[in-house]
Design a protein around this motif. Structure first.
Motif, short mmCIF file in Angstrom:
data_model
loop_
_atom_site.label_atom_id
_atom_site.label_comp_id
_atom_site.label_asym_id
_atom_site.label_seq_id
_atom_site.Cartn_x
_atom_site.Cartn_y
_atom_site.Cartn_z
N GLY A 96 0.50 -1.43 0.30
CA GLY A 96 0.30 0.30 -0.24
C GLY A 96 0.91 0.92 0.29
O GLY A 96 1.58 1.17 -0.95
N ALA A 97 0.68 2.32 0.07
CA ALA A 97 1.05 3.57 0.53
C ALA A 97 1.92 3.81 1.13
O ALA A 97 3.25 3.99 0.74
N ALA A 98 2.51 2.39 2.09
CA ALA A 98 3.85 2.84 3.20
C ALA A 98 5.37 2.16 2.09
O ALA A 98 5.66 2.39 1.80
N ALA A 99 4.25 1.11 0.96
CA ALA A 99 6.00 0.51 0.23
C ALA A 99 5.87 1.63 -0.58
O ALA A 99 6.28 1.20 -1.14
N LEU A 100 4.74 2.28 -1.69
CA LEU A 100 4.80 2.84 -1.87
C LEU A 100 5.73 4.60 -2.57
O LEU A 100 7.01 4.87 -2.90
N PRO A 154 6.85 -5.12 -4.18
CA PRO A 154 6.67 -4.92 -6.01
C PRO A 154 5.21 -3.82 -6.14
O PRO A 154 4.55 -3.33 -5.87
N VAL A 155 5.91 -3.03 -7.04
CA VAL A 155 4.80 -1.58 -7.25
C VAL A 155 3.83 -1.57 -7.63
O VAL A 155 2.43 -1.58 -7.14
N ALA A 156 3.40 -2.78 -8.73
CA ALA A 156 2.10 -3.14 -9.52
C ALA A 156 1.58 -3.55 -8.25
O ALA A 156 0.02 -3.00 -8.16
N ARG A 157 1.84 -4.64 -7.01
CA ARG A 157 0.87 -5.19 -6.13
C ARG A 157 0.84 -3.92 -5.45
O ARG A 157 -0.24 -3.32 -4.38
N ALA A 179 2.52 5.48 -10.96
CA ALA A 179 3.67 3.96 -11.48
C ALA A 179 4.03 4.14 -12.43
O ALA A 179 5.20 3.16 -12.72
N VAL A 180 3.59 4.31 -13.42
CA VAL A 180 4.10 4.06 -15.23
C VAL A 180 4.87 5.32 -15.35
O VAL A 180 6.00 5.01 -16.61
#
Length: 342
Positions: A96-100, A154-157, A179-180
């Motif tokens: 989620g936001a933390a990973a992003l 990973p970003v997509a997830r 993301a892209v």
């Protein structure tokens, strides 16, 4: 014993990274339950960050300490203290936001500004969300990537898990576009992950993906124009429909050389049926494969190019197209087709 003496008793450097520890880690360092309770009382030098997780100082934890604390809470294996020390994060993965935030998304900001931190755990775990830790059970744990030593989806997830709870269409579009557009992940991987999560049935997510794909195709077409002209290739007919005389249409191609019967098709995802996932139906991946096979049977050479190849390796793609054009003289005459502008 003074607080400084207690901290000095820990055989770890007293830096930020080592100020968040689990109860199991503290016991390994010789901190008894009584000492731990004494240091976490009101006015003491330490504090309980989450159940079984402690911050060895007072005050609001910065972003990194918060993320480490959430991982320690979510990753502790029940009843296996040795594993809690050897693998303190267990199978827990930030998402989620933390990973992003850790992936560097500008639209998310630093981890310290997050209200809650989403963390993935196996679906069999019985663990409750508490404080700023939100537990997300899943039967499909992703293979994490290490960012600053932390296991991160990973970003997509991470994008899929982030937009799950976002109701603002503008915010969804911003995350998908960054993301892209920010180079964090491939559009095909993102669309596939959103489809896996069942999010493409939501209008706000579908609209964001369709806008992303349209923008990506426009950019790819511009790069294809540049590739053809910079390489000195013959001028093709751009964006035309092919059909048999008096018969059905054969589909659209992005560039067509009628004297050579060579067509270039920009394919956003040649190995993954992501177009069908966004409601394209029979115009999706399977239909594109059938179109290519049909054109080849008619004697038309089809050169599929992905937007990524055109962007990253334009010289090599120009060689592929030139080779196809050169080989046309050695082929049997193709069937006659009608070329219509779009």
């Amino acid at each position: 014993m003074t607080p400084h003496t207690a901290l000095a008793a820990l055989p770890v450097p007293p830096d930020v990274r080592d100020r968040v520890l689990s109860a199991a880690q503290l016991r390994r360092y010789g901190v008894t339950g009584a000492r731990l309770a004494a240091h976490c009382r009101a006015g003491g030098p330490w504090q309980a960050l989450l159940p079984g997780v402690y911050l060895l100082r007072r005050g609001v934890p910065p972003g990194e300490e918060l993320l480490r604390g959430v991982l320690l809470y979510a990753g502790r294996p029940p009843g296996r203290e040795r594993d809690a020390v050897a693998r303190p994060y267990g199978d827990a993965v930030l998402t989620g936001a933390a990973a992003l935030a850790l992936h560097g998304f500008a639209s998310v900001g630093p981890p310290g500004g997050l209200g809650v931190v989403d963390v993935l755990v196996p679906g069999t775990r019985r663990l409750r969300s508490t404080g700023r830790a939100r537990i997300v059970r899943t039967s499909a744990l992703p293979e994490p990537v290490a960012v600053d030593g932390l296991p991160v989806a990973p970003v997509a997830r991470a994008v899929a898990d982030a937009v799950e709870g976002v109701t603002d269409p503008g915010a969804v579009r911003l995350l998908v576009a960054e993301a892209v557009g920010g180079g964090h992940c491939d559009p095909a991987a993102l669309v596939a992950e959103l489809e896996r999560a069942g999010l493409l049935r939501r209008p706000r997510v579908l609209d964001a993906v369709e806008a992303l794909l349209a923008e990506g195709r426009s950019r790819a077409e511009d790069r294809l124009y540049g590739l053809v002209y910079a390489s000195g290739l013959p001028d093709p007919l751009w964006n035309v429909d092919l059909r048999l005389p008096g018969g059905p249409g054969l589909g659209r191609v992005d560039a067509y050389w009628p004297d050579h019967c060579v067509a270039v098709v920009l394919d956003a995802s040649p190995a993954s049926p992501t177009d069908t996932a966004v409601g394209a139906g029979d115009t999706g991946w399977a239909a594109r494969v059938r179109q290519r096979e049909h054109l080849e049977r008619l004697g038309i050479t089809v050169v599929p190019l992905t937007p990524r190849k055109v962007r990253d390796w334009p010289e090599q793609q120009a060689v592929v197209v030139r080779t196809a054009l050169s080989a046309a003289v050695d082929r049997e005459p193709p069937a006659y087709v009608v070329v219509l502008p779009r």
